[in-house]
Design a protein around this motif. Sequence first.
Motif, PDB file in Angstrom:
ATOM      1  N   ARG A  40       0.848  -1.194   0.000  1.00  0.00           N
ATOM      2  CA  ARG A  40       0.000   0.000   0.000  1.00  0.00           C
ATOM      3  C   ARG A  40       0.885   1.248   0.000  1.00  0.00           C
ATOM      4  N   ASP A  42       0.221   4.227  -1.033  1.00  0.00           N
ATOM      5  CA  ASP A  42      -0.477   5.444  -0.612  1.00  0.00           C
ATOM      6  C   ASP A  42      -0.439   5.606   0.902  1.00  0.00           C
ATOM      7  N   VAL A  43      -0.670   4.496   1.614  1.00  0.00           N
ATOM      8  CA  VAL A  43      -0.635   4.554   3.083  1.00  0.00           C
ATOM      9  C   VAL A  43       0.777   4.839   3.569  1.00  0.00           C
TER      10      VAL A  43
END
Length: 317
Positions: A40, A42-43
């Motif tokens: 992930r 984006d996280v």
Amino acid sequence: MKVWRVVAADVLLGIRHVSHNTLALVGLSAVVSAVFLSGRADVRHQLEEQVLGWLEQRALARTTLADEAAPSDILLAMAEPEAITRATAMDPAELNRQQAALVSWISRRYSVAPEPISRLVQEAWSVGKKAGVEPTLILAVMAVESGFNPFAQSHVGAQGLMQVMTGIHRDKYEMFGGRRAAFDPVTNLRVGVQVLKDCIARAGSLQEGLKHYVGAANLTHDGGYASKVLAEQAYLREVVQGRKVAFNAPLPQPGAELPAAVATPDSTVNAPQAAAHPAAPAASGAVAPLPAVAPTVAPAASEAPLVRRVEQVALAR
């Protein structure tokens, strides 16, 4: 007693198991988080921005605190306890009565601090004794030449307390580390006394020696320079002898005759018997005779340009 031992052992065993399990859970959570963040982006970027923002805020807070404390921090960083050794100053209480009286009078007349003047008076007595020059003459030359400003400079390059032509007398400053030593008050005084002594010896009399010192040897007059120096010396002698002298006592104008107290036989010329006189008066009260001599220094900044130029030419020969 056995019951308490059993209970304590069980408690310690439980704490150890819990600790091991907790560490295992923390490690497992870290592994799961790393696997999750790896997939992930984006996280991960969001977390990185949050951490970076937190670090920037911490850095800004530290910088603000440093700016507010800057004055004291800078002073502390520049602290130099040995700086006192560079100061040309001493306690007037360390001088004898006659010298202390001179310090008080000069300090008020020229609006200068008594501590540095005390050091100069002490040096004038010490150097005057070695050179055979009366200390009051040395101080009078300093007074007329620079008003006791160690950083004074004339338009032709005469520098320091006794306005020595540094460029011409650079060889005399070599033993003190170079030309910049001209701005060390004690060094300038020592070099100036040597120049003054040479001038008096060359001219054969105190008044003519002062004329040479100011660079007017080839002129018919010295613009009143010798009269001013001798008048100032007369005031200083009066102070040494315990007499009251006004702090604003005037010096003679160019062309004026010397005061009676000044127009006396040359008691300051370097003669064999003069050199034998003690340089500093006894602290008991009696005023001992003062030494005598003559120099070759540049004139005060107030002297006419012609006089300075003549001196520069004369001393260069």
